[in-house]
Motif scaffolding. Sequence first.
Motif, short mmCIF file in Angstrom:
data_model
loop_
_atom_site.label_atom_id
_atom_site.label_comp_id
_atom_site.label_asym_id
_atom_site.label_seq_id
_atom_site.Cartn_x
_atom_site.Cartn_y
_atom_site.Cartn_z
N SER A 66 34.30 -13.71 81.26
CA SER A 66 33.26 -12.78 80.79
C SER A 66 33.08 -12.99 79.29
O SER A 66 34.07 -13.16 78.59
N PRO A 67 31.89 -12.99 78.78
CA PRO A 67 30.64 -12.82 79.50
C PRO A 67 30.35 -14.05 80.36
O PRO A 67 30.93 -15.12 80.15
N GLU A 68 29.46 -13.88 81.32
CA GLU A 68 29.06 -14.97 82.19
C GLU A 68 28.52 -16.10 81.34
O GLU A 68 27.62 -15.90 80.52
N GLU A 91 36.70 -22.43 70.99
CA GLU A 91 35.46 -21.70 71.09
C GLU A 91 34.73 -22.21 72.33
O GLU A 91 35.00 -23.30 72.80
N ILE A 92 33.79 -21.41 72.80
CA ILE A 92 32.97 -21.87 73.92
C ILE A 92 31.52 -21.89 73.45
O ILE A 92 30.96 -20.86 73.06
N THR A 98 27.57 -19.76 70.26
CA THR A 98 29.00 -20.06 70.37
C THR A 98 29.79 -18.76 70.41
O THR A 98 29.57 -17.87 69.60
N LEU A 99 30.71 -18.67 71.36
CA LEU A 99 31.57 -17.51 71.50
C LEU A 99 32.95 -17.84 70.94
O LEU A 99 33.53 -18.88 71.28
N SER A 100 33.47 -16.98 70.10
CA SER A 100 34.81 -17.18 69.59
C SER A 100 35.82 -16.83 70.68
O SER A 100 35.48 -16.17 71.67
N SER A 101 37.04 -17.24 70.50
CA SER A 101 38.08 -16.97 71.50
C SER A 101 38.32 -15.47 71.66
O SER A 101 38.77 -15.03 72.71
N VAL A 104 35.75 -13.98 74.40
CA VAL A 104 35.79 -14.47 75.78
C VAL A 104 36.94 -13.77 76.50
O VAL A 104 38.06 -13.78 76.03
N TRP A 105 36.62 -13.15 77.63
CA TRP A 105 37.59 -12.41 78.42
C TRP A 105 37.92 -13.19 79.69
O TRP A 105 37.01 -13.64 80.39
#
Length: 110
Positions: A66-68, A91-92, A98-101, A104-105
């Motif tokens: 999450s998030p998707e 990171e993703i 970009t999502l930091s760690s 991200v769940w």
Amino acid sequence: MALKNPDAIAAIVTALRLTHGDETARAMLVGGMSLAALIETMFSAPVERRDAVRYVASALDDFAISPELGLVWHLRYVYESHGSFRVVDMEIATPTGTLSSKDVWLRLPV
């Protein structure tokens, strides 16, 4: 449910148990944890850092995220310094940003 990367999941479960104890490890796996918490746990565990990074990267296919993220995303490594090969975070990257760690769940579906 069959795991895609059982060895990586086993290494993560062991690291969580050693670092946080059985009950907390179970809660983190079933209830969820941030990618940052998983990375910190793996870097604290008695495994080589390169193995910890490999286990986390391999296990992402088995976690509900999450998030998707959608179909297109990329795991990006954050290195200690320019020219260093020492990973300190992940990171993703997605087409929308970009999502930091910390954002991200992860939860292991049961």
